[in-house]
Write a protein that holds these residues in place. Structure first.
Motif, PDB file in Angstrom:
ATOM      1  N   CYS A   1      -3.541   0.204  -4.890  1.00 34.98           N
ATOM      2  CA  CYS A   1      -3.806   0.152  -3.496  1.00 34.98           C
ATOM      3  C   CYS A   1      -5.122  -1.337  -4.059  1.00 34.98           C
ATOM      4  O   CYS A   1      -5.820  -1.479  -3.103  1.00 34.98           O
ATOM      5  CB  CYS A   1      -3.662   1.410  -2.195  1.00 34.98           C
ATOM      6  SG  CYS A   1      -2.433   1.607  -2.397  1.00 34.98           S
TER       7      CYS A   1
ATOM      8  N   THR B   1      -1.329   5.999  -6.437  1.00 34.64           N
ATOM      9  CA  THR B   1      -2.094   5.368  -5.404  1.00 34.64           C
ATOM     10  C   THR B   1      -3.171   4.356  -5.347  1.00 34.64           C
ATOM     11  O   THR B   1      -3.576   3.302  -4.752  1.00 34.64           O
ATOM     12  CB  THR B   1      -2.538   6.654  -4.539  1.00 34.64           C
ATOM     13  OG1 THR B   1      -0.865   7.518  -3.588  1.00 34.64           O
ATOM     14  CG2 THR B   1      -2.652   5.878  -2.876  1.00 34.64           C
TER      15      THR B   1
ATOM     16  N   PHE C   1       0.969  -1.578   0.048  1.00 32.87           N
ATOM     17  CA  PHE C   1      -0.121  -0.079  -0.022  1.00 32.87           C
ATOM     18  C   PHE C   1       1.031   1.319   0.359  1.00 32.87           C
ATOM     19  O   PHE C   1       0.989   2.307   0.943  1.00 32.87           O
ATOM     20  CB  PHE C   1      -0.755  -0.020   1.189  1.00 32.87           C
ATOM     21  CG  PHE C   1      -1.994  -1.507   1.174  1.00 32.87           C
ATOM     22  CD1 PHE C   1      -2.782  -0.890   0.707  1.00 32.87           C
ATOM     23  CD2 PHE C   1      -1.708  -2.281   1.981  1.00 32.87           C
ATOM     24  CE1 PHE C   1      -3.645  -1.854   0.733  1.00 32.87           C
ATOM     25  CE2 PHE C   1      -2.379  -3.323   1.770  1.00 32.87           C
ATOM     26  CZ  PHE C   1      -3.541  -3.268   0.636  1.00 32.87           C
TER      27      PHE C   1
ATOM     28  N   TYR D   1      -6.942   3.312   5.507  1.00 36.35           N
ATOM     29  CA  TYR D   1      -6.071   1.931   5.234  1.00 36.35           C
ATOM     30  C   TYR D   1      -6.546   1.288   6.965  1.00 36.35           C
ATOM     31  O   TYR D   1      -6.834  -0.080   7.408  1.00 36.35           O
ATOM     32  CB  TYR D   1      -4.806   1.911   5.482  1.00 36.35           C
ATOM     33  CG  TYR D   1      -3.962   1.122   5.848  1.00 36.35           C
ATOM     34  CD1 TYR D   1      -3.826  -0.361   4.779  1.00 36.35           C
ATOM     35  CD2 TYR D   1      -3.304   1.085   7.214  1.00 36.35           C
ATOM     36  CE1 TYR D   1      -2.808  -1.310   5.380  1.00 36.35           C
ATOM     37  CE2 TYR D   1      -2.121  -0.559   7.468  1.00 36.35           C
ATOM     38  CZ  TYR D   1      -2.184  -1.447   5.958  1.00 36.35           C
ATOM     39  OH  TYR D   1      -1.573  -2.419   6.639  1.00 36.35           O
TER      40      TYR D   1
END
Length: 204
Positions: free
Chosen positions: A84, A80, A9, A57
């Motif tokens: 992820c 991102t 991540f 997260y």
């Protein structure tokens, strides 16, 4: 890559986009601070989205809304999101405050907004804070703060939360409560020796 637990991540950014959200995340981690458990979060003035992605997260959020006026954040945020695997869980709006936001209400708004309220303050404090550009540090006349704090009923669910990282001198909690008297302060975190603090508010 270390912020969200390693290689799986990553959060992408460029130095010019880092306005201090990474500092906030590291402070919460160091203090082992527990945020209220919510189902949806908006990060106002998100930059690369450090704060929003951090909460997503750690709370396994299914809905994160990111808002920023600065178009260049789009590339790093989309990278991102893609890496992820969060394409269906994160929305990005390029908007001047809430002016162009058309999404649903959320349970919590987090923000590291510009910390200074006048050009005079900017010249005085710019060397003492992370990031020296006016785009990052200056909210002249509190226009951004007023834009979203005075319109919370349009974007925040009943009894929703607002969590802000602010300058102790320029924008103390009393200023936030003056902008929206329907907020009540729930918690205060002093980030000394830095000149900033975090405060958690709830909409009553």
């Amino acid at each position: 890559k270390s912020l969200l637990g390693g290689e799986k991540f990553p959060i992408y950014y460029t130095p010019e986009l880092n306005g201090g959200g990474l500092f906030w995340c590291n402070q919460l981690t160091r203090k082992k601070y527990s945020l209220p458990k919510v189902n949806s979060v908006m990060e106002m003035g998100c930059g690369p989205g450090f704060m929003g992605f951090y909460i997503k997260y750690h709370q396994n959020l299914k809905k994160l809304v990111l808002i920023d006026i600065y178009e260049p954040v789009t590339e790093v945020i989309n990278k991102t999101i893609e890496e992820c695997g969060w394409e269906d869980e994160v929305e990005l709006y390029i908007s001047d405050g809430l002016n162009d936001y058309t999404g649903d209400k959320v349970d919590m708004i987090v923000s590291n907004p510009p910390h200074l309220t006048s050009h005079e303050d900017f010249e005085h404090f710019k060397n003492e804070q992370i990031g020296a550009s006016k785009r990052i540090l200056l909210d002249d006349g509190l226009s951004l703060h007023k834009n979203f704090l005075q319109n919370l009923n349009d974007v925040l669910n009943p009894k929703g939360y607002v969590f802000l990282l602010e300058n102790k001198i320029a924008i103390p909690p009393e200023t936030i409560l003056e902008i929206n008297p329907k907020l009540k302060i729930i918690d205060y975190i002093d980030h000394s020796p830095n000149m900033v603090y975090s405060a958690l508010y709830q909409l009553t």
